[in-house]
Design a protein around this motif. Structure first.
Motif, PDB file in Angstrom:
ATOM      1  N   UNK A  49      31.912  34.244  42.071  1.00  0.00           N
ATOM      2  CA  UNK A  49      32.697  33.066  42.434  1.00  0.00           C
ATOM      3  C   UNK A  49      33.284  32.362  41.216  1.00  0.00           C
ATOM      4  N   UNK A  50      32.534  32.332  40.121  1.00  0.00           N
ATOM      5  CA  UNK A  50      33.022  31.690  38.892  1.00  0.00           C
ATOM      6  C   UNK A  50      34.012  32.576  38.140  1.00  0.00           C
ATOM      7  N   UNK A  51      34.002  33.880  38.442  1.00  0.00           N
ATOM      8  CA  UNK A  51      34.836  34.827  37.703  1.00  0.00           C
ATOM      9  C   UNK A  51      36.252  34.943  38.256  1.00  0.00           C
ATOM     10  N   UNK A  52      36.467  34.440  39.477  1.00  0.00           N
ATOM     11  CA  UNK A  52      37.761  34.615  40.144  1.00  0.00           C
ATOM     12  C   UNK A  52      38.345  33.251  40.511  1.00  0.00           C
ATOM     13  N   UNK A  53      39.655  33.132  40.392  1.00  0.00           N
ATOM     14  CA  UNK A  53      40.352  31.908  40.760  1.00  0.00           C
ATOM     15  C   UNK A  53      41.668  32.259  41.438  1.00  0.00           C
ATOM     16  N   UNK A  54      42.182  31.325  42.221  1.00  0.00           N
ATOM     17  CA  UNK A  54      43.510  31.492  42.820  1.00  0.00           C
ATOM     18  C   UNK A  54      44.547  30.643  42.091  1.00  0.00           C
ATOM     19  N   UNK A  55      44.108  29.960  41.038  1.00  0.00           N
ATOM     20  CA  UNK A  55      44.993  29.097  40.253  1.00  0.00           C
ATOM     21  C   UNK A  55      45.537  29.870  39.053  1.00  0.00           C
ATOM     22  N   UNK A  56      46.832  30.203  39.057  1.00  0.00           N
ATOM     23  CA  UNK A  56      47.397  30.981  37.939  1.00  0.00           C
ATOM     24  C   UNK A  56      47.267  30.278  36.587  1.00  0.00           C
ATOM     25  N   UNK A  57      47.246  28.953  36.602  1.00  0.00           N
ATOM     26  CA  UNK A  57      47.177  28.222  35.335  1.00  0.00           C
ATOM     27  C   UNK A  57      45.812  28.356  34.666  1.00  0.00           C
ATOM     28  N   UNK A  58      44.788  28.717  35.446  1.00  0.00           N
ATOM     29  CA  UNK A  58      43.439  28.862  34.899  1.00  0.00           C
ATOM     30  C   UNK A  58      43.065  30.324  34.698  1.00  0.00           C
ATOM     31  N   UNK A  65      47.350  40.224  44.025  1.00  0.00           N
ATOM     32  CA  UNK A  65      48.550  39.417  44.234  1.00  0.00           C
ATOM     33  C   UNK A  65      48.272  37.921  44.177  1.00  0.00           C
ATOM     34  N   UNK A  66      47.103  37.515  44.676  1.00  0.00           N
ATOM     35  CA  UNK A  66      46.804  36.079  44.736  1.00  0.00           C
ATOM     36  C   UNK A  66      45.471  35.706  44.088  1.00  0.00           C
ATOM     37  N   UNK A  67      44.877  36.638  43.345  1.00  0.00           N
ATOM     38  CA  UNK A  67      43.599  36.357  42.688  1.00  0.00           C
ATOM     39  C   UNK A  67      43.698  36.684  41.205  1.00  0.00           C
ATOM     40  N   UNK A  68      42.987  35.873  40.412  1.00  0.00           N
ATOM     41  CA  UNK A  68      43.030  36.025  38.965  1.00  0.00           C
ATOM     42  C   UNK A  68      41.618  35.928  38.395  1.00  0.00           C
TER      43      UNK A  68
END
Length: 258
Positions: A49-58, A65-68
């Motif tokens: 959960x801490x390793x993935x974000x949906x916020x491109x700025x972070x 496509x929608x995960x970073x």
């Protein structure tokens, strides 16, 4: 006649005491293993959960496509640190086995739970690769299979020691093949490793359960509670590794990928 009855009564009481001690020992083994398994999956879920974000700025890298990946995710999944994390559980097991005689039972239990958290870090990527639903489904399948196999190992009258030697040799070969396939990245080899791995860890579950039971019965007369406590931790570690590896092999075969 009275003397015979006294001997028989004493033997019966001793047998009942050993049976009660064995049940308590096995309950501690399964209880410790269960706590370790809970720690592993909780740690894996939290870290993913801490390793993935949906916020491109972070983001540090794009995952889909929608995960970073966050900076933490990049460090543990994409940087050279991933190799340390991958092999850390294996190094931990060897170190734990070498140090167990110098540890107290309480210290050994703490080390085991620490190892379970490290294992959670090592397998946390499953939450990025597989759907949550399939992870839960495979976990339940593994739990049911493990319970049945462990029950067989506990109740069977057949000596599984010869089978255990064969399985341990197979396990060594499986580890070597898995390391080689990290570099080959062969899907056919990965499938074969998973199938063979399921068979090996299924057999090891029964073998290790019988071995834990027999070890207790052999050492119960000593009355060394500290040693029996450490034996329970090592037994929990054996069954924990059987469960986690059986789960990972089944997940490769049955899991639905993201």
């Amino acid at each position: 006649m009275a003397q015979f009855d006294t001997i028989r009564s004493t033997a019966g009481a001793r047998t009942a005491e050993i049976d009660a001690g064995l049940r308590a020992h096995m309950n501690k083994v399964y209880g410790t293993m269960s706590v370790g398994t809970f720690i592993t999956f909780l740690a894996a879920w939290a870290i993913a959960g801490l390793a993935v974000t949906t916020d491109p700025s972070a983001a540090s890298a794009q995952l889909s496509a929608d995960k970073y990946l966050t900076s933490l995710g990049y460090a543990i999944y994409a940087s050279p640190l991933k190799w340390v994390i991958m092999f850390a559980p294996l190094a931990f097991v060897f170190g734990f086995g070498a140090a167990i005689n110098r540890l107290s039972a309480s210290a050994a239990q703490l080390v085991f739970y620490t190892f379970a958290a490290v294992m959670g870090l090592s397998i946390s990527s499953i939450f990025l690769v597989f759907t949550g639903e399939s992870i839960v489904q495979v976990f339940l399948i593994t739990a049911i299979a493990f319970a049945g196999l462990s029950l067989v190992g506990y109740t069977t009258k057949k000596d599984l020691s010869a089978m255990g030697t064969f399985l341990i040799m197979g396990l060594i070969g499986l580890i070597v093949a898995s390391v080689v396939n990290i570099f080959l990245a062969s899907s056919a080899m990965a499938f074969a490793i998973s199938v063979i791995g399921v068979l090996i860890f299924a057999g090891l579950t029964a073998y290790d359960t019988q071995n834990i039971k027999n070890t207790y019965l052999q050492m119960a007369e000593s009355g060394d509670q500290e040693w029996l406590g450490k034996a329970a931790i090592m037994g929990a570690l054996s069954l924990y590794l059987d469960f986690i590896n059986l789960f990972m092999m089944l997940l490769q075969l049955l899991g639905n990928r993201e």
